[in-house]
Structure formats: structure tokens, C-alpha cells
Design a protein around this motif. Sequence first.
Motif, PDB file in Angstrom:
ATOM      1  N   LYS A  12      38.425  35.556  33.890  1.00  0.00           N
ATOM      2  CA  LYS A  12      38.782  35.400  35.300  1.00  0.00           C
ATOM      3  C   LYS A  12      40.156  35.999  35.571  1.00  0.00           C
ATOM      4  O   LYS A  12      40.357  36.675  36.579  1.00  0.00           O
ATOM      5  N   GLN A  13      41.086  35.766  34.658  1.00  0.00           N
ATOM      6  CA  GLN A  13      42.419  36.348  34.828  1.00  0.00           C
ATOM      7  C   GLN A  13      42.356  37.864  34.786  1.00  0.00           C
ATOM      8  O   GLN A  13      43.039  38.542  35.548  1.00  0.00           O
ATOM      9  N   THR A  60      41.114  39.288  38.105  1.00  0.00           N
ATOM     10  CA  THR A  60      41.984  39.128  39.263  1.00  0.00           C
ATOM     11  C   THR A  60      43.311  39.864  39.120  1.00  0.00           C
ATOM     12  O   THR A  60      44.153  39.765  40.000  1.00  0.00           O
ATOM     13  N   ARG A  61      43.500  40.588  38.032  1.00  0.00           N
ATOM     14  CA  ARG A  61      44.714  41.391  37.901  1.00  0.00           C
ATOM     15  C   ARG A  61      44.715  42.474  38.976  1.00  0.00           C
ATOM     16  O   ARG A  61      43.667  43.022  39.306  1.00  0.00           O
ATOM     17  N   VAL A  74      41.510  44.987  40.359  1.00  0.00           N
ATOM     18  CA  VAL A  74      41.029  45.007  41.740  1.00  0.00           C
ATOM     19  C   VAL A  74      41.150  46.414  42.309  1.00  0.00           C
ATOM     20  O   VAL A  74      40.218  46.920  42.947  1.00  0.00           O
TER      21      VAL A  74
END
Length: 86
Positions: free
Chosen positions: A40-41, A44-45, A49
Motif C-alpha cells: 500500500k505504501q 501511494t508513493r 502515482v
Amino acid sequence: MALIPCPACARQVSEAAVACPNCGHPIAGDGGGGAGGTFKQALTRPEAVKSGFTVLGVFVAAPWIARVLAVVAFVILAIVVVVNKS
């Protein structure tokens, strides 16, 4: 990607690595999140994106670009043929 020292063996490891290739010590995440938290991390960096939007833009624009290039190539070819016949 930056290189960081492994906490266990002090060898240089990519900061994006999941584990040290030398000793297997976990590198990514804080150690308590598990694989789901690090995934997840990673998604979302900001650079992930940005890459996602770039791929989406190329996917949407590529057919139009190919058509425009095909028309331009056809027009140039037609001009060359007409000039060579005269």
C-alpha cells in the motif's frame, strides 16, 4: 533509488528492496505492517502515482498518435510519388 546500509550486515541495499540479498533481513516498511502495508505504501508513493498517470495517458493517446503519424506518412508518400511522376 538510494542505497542504505542493511541493519543486520551493513551491506549496501536499495531502499526499495524488500529484504537484504546478502542476509535476508527485512528492509522495506517498519517491520510491523507486513507485506500488505508495504504494498500500500509503494502504491501511494508520489512517483508511483505519477507513473500510473503517465501510463494511462500513453494508453489513451497512443491510438490517436498512431493515426496522425499514419496520415502524415501517407501525405508525404503521396507528395513524393506525384513529384517523381512529373
